[in-house]
Design an enzyme around this catalytic site. Structure first.
Site, PDB file in Angstrom:
ATOM      1  N   ARG A  65      -5.985  12.851  -6.337  1.00 21.76           N
ATOM      2  CA  ARG A  65      -7.186  12.089  -6.131  1.00 21.76           C
ATOM      3  C   ARG A  65      -8.406  12.799  -5.691  1.00 21.76           C
ATOM      4  NH1 ARG A  65      -8.440   7.256  -4.188  1.00 21.76           N
ATOM      5  NH2 ARG A  65     -10.627   8.203  -4.314  1.00 21.76           N
ATOM      6  N   ARG A  97      -1.797   6.550  -0.064  1.00 21.76           N
ATOM      7  CA  ARG A  97      -2.385   6.175   1.339  1.00 21.76           C
ATOM      8  C   ARG A  97      -1.577   7.486   2.172  1.00 21.76           C
ATOM      9  NH1 ARG A  97      -3.808   1.335   4.865  1.00 21.76           N
ATOM     10  NH2 ARG A  97      -5.869   1.292   3.986  1.00 21.76           N
ATOM     11  N   ARG A  99       0.878  -0.932  -0.036  1.00 24.95           N
ATOM     12  CA  ARG A  99       0.153   0.185  -0.196  1.00 24.95           C
ATOM     13  C   ARG A  99       0.815   1.322   0.110  1.00 24.95           C
ATOM     14  NH1 ARG A  99      -5.284  -1.453   1.533  1.00 24.95           N
ATOM     15  NH2 ARG A  99      -5.831   0.546   0.494  1.00 24.95           N
ATOM     16  N   TYR A 138     -15.595 -10.248   1.241  1.00 26.70           N
ATOM     17  CA  TYR A 138     -16.402  -9.040   0.924  1.00 26.70           C
ATOM     18  C   TYR A 138     -17.761  -9.436   0.159  1.00 26.70           C
ATOM     19  CZ  TYR A 138     -12.402  -6.283   1.901  1.00 26.70           C
ATOM     20  OH  TYR A 138     -11.287  -5.563   2.785  1.00 26.70           O
ATOM     21  N   ASP A 171      -7.148  -2.054  -7.177  1.00 23.18           N
ATOM     22  CA  ASP A 171      -7.646  -2.417  -5.767  1.00 23.18           C
ATOM     23  C   ASP A 171      -8.151  -3.864  -6.212  1.00 23.18           C
ATOM     24  OD1 ASP A 171      -8.673  -1.652  -3.060  1.00 23.18           O
ATOM     25  OD2 ASP A 171     -10.116  -2.960  -3.857  1.00 23.18           O
TER      26      ASP A 171
HETATM   27  O1  CP3 Z   1       0.512   0.486  -3.146  1.00 20.92           O
HETATM   28  C1  CP3 Z   1      -0.575  -0.056  -3.152  1.00 20.92           C
HETATM   29  O2  CP3 Z   1      -1.001  -1.053  -2.519  1.00 20.92           O
HETATM   30  C2  CP3 Z   1      -1.688   0.522  -4.026  1.00 20.92           C
HETATM   31  C3  CP3 Z   1      -2.920  -0.319  -4.491  1.00 20.92           C
HETATM   32  C4  CP3 Z   1      -3.823  -0.956  -3.819  1.00 20.92           C
HETATM   33  C5  CP3 Z   1      -4.957  -0.487  -3.253  1.00 20.92           C
HETATM   34  N1  CP3 Z   1      -5.690  -1.503  -2.717  1.00 20.92           N
HETATM   35  C6  CP3 Z   1      -5.291   0.983  -3.255  1.00 20.92           C
HETATM   36  C7  CP3 Z   1      -6.650   1.315  -2.514  1.00 20.92           C
HETATM   37  C8  CP3 Z   1      -3.638  -2.409  -3.361  1.00 20.92           C
HETATM   38  C9  CP3 Z   1      -2.523  -3.296  -3.499  1.00 20.92           C
HETATM   39  C10 CP3 Z   1      -4.758  -2.645  -2.676  1.00 20.92           C
HETATM   40  C11 CP3 Z   1      -5.137  -4.111  -1.977  1.00 20.92           C
HETATM   41  C12 CP3 Z   1      -6.256  -4.176  -1.415  1.00 20.92           C
HETATM   42  N2  CP3 Z   1      -7.574  -3.623  -1.179  1.00 20.92           N
HETATM   43  C13 CP3 Z   1      -6.446  -5.202  -0.267  1.00 20.92           C
HETATM   44  C14 CP3 Z   1      -5.094  -6.115   0.087  1.00 20.92           C
HETATM   45  C15 CP3 Z   1      -4.003  -5.591   0.699  1.00 20.92           C
HETATM   46  C16 CP3 Z   1      -4.335  -5.310   2.235  1.00 20.92           C
HETATM   47  O3  CP3 Z   1      -4.234  -4.036   2.598  1.00 20.92           O
HETATM   48  O4  CP3 Z   1      -4.410  -6.130   2.925  1.00 20.92           O
HETATM   49  C17 CP3 Z   1      -7.592  -5.175   0.437  1.00 20.92           C
HETATM   50  C18 CP3 Z   1      -7.998  -6.052   1.504  1.00 20.92           C
HETATM   51  C19 CP3 Z   1      -8.337  -4.226  -0.418  1.00 20.92           C
HETATM   52  C20 CP3 Z   1      -9.749  -3.500  -0.164  1.00 20.92           C
HETATM   53  C21 CP3 Z   1      -9.649  -2.385   0.363  1.00 20.92           C
HETATM   54  N3  CP3 Z   1      -9.917  -1.307  -0.706  1.00 20.92           N
HETATM   55  C22 CP3 Z   1      -9.772  -1.816   1.552  1.00 20.92           C
HETATM   56  C23 CP3 Z   1      -9.630  -2.414   2.986  1.00 20.92           C
HETATM   57  C24 CP3 Z   1      -9.607  -0.491   1.248  1.00 20.92           C
HETATM   58  C25 CP3 Z   1      -9.491   0.765   2.358  1.00 20.92           C
HETATM   59  C26 CP3 Z   1     -10.507   1.131   3.349  1.00 20.92           C
HETATM   60  C27 CP3 Z   1     -10.026   2.527   3.647  1.00 20.92           C
HETATM   61  O5  CP3 Z   1     -10.319   3.725   3.213  1.00 20.92           O
HETATM   62  O6  CP3 Z   1      -9.289   2.448   4.868  1.00 20.92           O
HETATM   63  C28 CP3 Z   1      -9.791  -0.202  -0.080  1.00 20.92           C
HETATM   64  C29 CP3 Z   1      -9.644   1.360  -0.569  1.00 20.92           C
HETATM   65  C30 CP3 Z   1      -8.317   1.449  -1.376  1.00 20.92           C
HETATM   66  N4  CP3 Z   1      -7.675   0.789  -2.127  1.00 20.92           N
HETATM   67  C31 CP3 Z   1      -7.846   2.728  -0.923  1.00 20.92           C
HETATM   68  C32 CP3 Z   1      -6.670   2.878  -1.671  1.00 20.92           C
HETATM   69  C33 CP3 Z   1      -5.663   3.752  -2.022  1.00 20.92           C
HETATM   70  C34 CP3 Z   1      -8.154   3.989  -0.547  1.00 20.92           C
HETATM   71  C35 CP3 Z   1      -9.273   4.553  -1.316  1.00 20.92           C
HETATM   72  C36 CP3 Z   1      -9.796   6.050  -1.149  1.00 20.92           C
HETATM   73  O7  CP3 Z   1      -8.875   7.011  -1.248  1.00 20.92           O
HETATM   74  O8  CP3 Z   1     -10.723   6.296  -0.586  1.00 20.92           O
END
Ligand code: CP3
Length: 358
Positions: free
Chosen positions: A49, A40, A36, A160, A85
């Site tokens: 974004r 972030r 991530r 999910y 994602d």
């Molecule tokens: O550097 C990176 O890893 C970028 C790409 C990436 C994202 N999601 C972007 C994202 C990757 C590899 C993921 C994987 C992902 N998504 C996982 C597996 C990794 C892990 O952390 O265990 C899981 C379980 C998800 C499902 C998911 N999508 C979650 C739990 C969330 C976070 C919710 C939050 O806001 O805390 C997301 C959203 C998400 N995916 C964001 C990003 C940058 C945040 C989106 C936003 O800006 O609102």
């Protein structure tokens, strides 16, 4: 960029320190990247974004390229990870879902029946053209730096879909797996097809490695993991053998599952902060590399604490036949990016082994 130049730059990335560590080959230094890392903690990410919804941003190749490159430029990490994602291919497969800021993936109609499962359609390159294009743009831009492709594993995706959103207990998911195993396996079978195809698109477009995120697998006993989950993840990983790129397999809280997750067909097993890397290596065996495992919350501690932890992890990682330095889970949004940059420099400095590369 022409296809030719893409090809040339890709070759060095495929023999980078990161890929060599995944393959258990000698490296000039321990490679480091952060789960991530893209989007972030970075202010430049928040800015770009600001007015774009998460799923929309994943479907815009130029934006994906810029966000993926941001942490590479800033921290000097040894690998980029595609900005996307785990639910992107599931949406492409026809499931109505959204990513809600601060919550995560939310599914409009949770999966309950065989008819729900049948609505999950197979995908191909043309269902995710923006991923194909983003990877090609990135491989050309990144030069010698490898790009990691990724997908969610069937269990984590199924959680999910069955829960309808994030879940602490995975209660509905476990109820389905035990109460209606046929439906469960049908669901995971479809998700395995989607995941494998999503990864194949990324490999065909030029990624140097793939990571299969089974983030929530640690909620399961080893027996349930082996019976209900491992066959589906194993099919995904086996389907990538011919791709010739290292396969990383990661989950959180998986101390009891490390051997099984390796057996599922990984070249590298991701380890969270709960299991020291030397202990993890004994569980996983000598024929796989490990990735990890700094506790992401410790990045909020004073620098001397972080430094001591990085040194400890590098020392414990020497017990493994290959070590990719990473966090034990993803970067937390409040993390100071400067600390991440310092960690990269420290890992490189402490692990430098100039003589080993023949
Ligand atoms: O550097 C990176 O890893 C970028 C790409 C990436 C994202 N999601 C972007 C994202 C990757 C590899 C993921 C994987 C992902 N998504 C996982 C597996 C990794 C892990 O952390 O265990 C899981 C379980 C998800 C499902 C998911 N999508 C979650 C739990 C969330 C976070 C919710 C939050 O806001 O805390 C997301 C959203 C998400 N995916 C964001 C990003 C940058 C945040 C989106 C936003 O800006 O609102």
């Amino acid at each position: 960029m022409t296809a030719m130049s893409t090809y040339t730059t890709g070759a060095a990335a495929h023999d980078s320190a990161f890929v060599r560590a995944c393959r258990r080959q000698p490296v000039p230094h321990t490679p480091v990247w952060f789960m991530r890392q893209a989007g972030r903690s970075l202010p430049e990410y928040r800015e770009i974004r600001a007015n774009v919804a998460m799923l929309d941003s994943c479907r815009r190749p130029e934006l994906v390229t810029e966000i993926t490159l941001q942490p590479v430029r800033r921290h000097g990490v040894d690998a980029a990870i595609l900005f996307s994602d785990i639910v992107v291919p599931v949406a492409a497969a026809g499931v109505d879902l959204d990513i809600v800021p601060g919550t995560g993936p939310v599914v409009a109609e949770p999966v309950r029946t065989a008819a729900d499962v049948e609505r999950i359609q197979p995908i191909g390159r043309d269902d995710v053209p923006y991923v194909d294009e983003a990877v090609r743009l990135l491989v050309a831009e990144l030069g010698d730096t490898p790009l990691i492709g990724f997908a969610g594993a069937p269990f984590t995706l199924a959680s999910y879909l069955v829960e309808g959103g994030p879940s602490r207990t995975h209660a509905k998911t476990k109820a389905m797996m035990h109460g209606d195993p046929e439906l469960w396996h049908a669901l995971c079978g479809r998700l395995a097809d989607v995941t494998l195809e999503f990864l194949r698109v990324q490999v065909a477009a030029g990624v140097s490695a793939v990571q299969l995120f089974d983030s929530w697998a640690g909620a399961l006993s080893e027996a349930d993991y082996r019976r209900f989950v491992m066959p589906h993840s194993a099919r995904v990983l086996a389907g990538l053998v011919d791709a010739g790129v290292p396969r990383i397999h990661f989950g959180v809280g998986t101390g009891e599952l490390l051997a099984a997750m390796g057996e599922a067909g990984a070249d590298v097993v991701g380890v969270d902060w709960r299991t020291p890397l030397d202990v993890a290596t004994r569980r996983i065996g000598p024929d796989k590399a490990v990735q990890g495992n700094l506790d992401p919350t410790l990045l909020f501690a004073p620098w001397p604490v972080v430094e001591a932890e990085v040194r400890r992890i590098l020392a414990e990682g020497r017990a493994a036949p290959g070590h990719v330095f990473n966090l034990g889970h993803g970067v937390l949004p409040e993390t100071d990016p400067e600390v991440l940059t310092r960690v990269v420099a420290l890992v490189h400095e402490v692990s430098a082994r100039p003589a080993e590369r023949g």
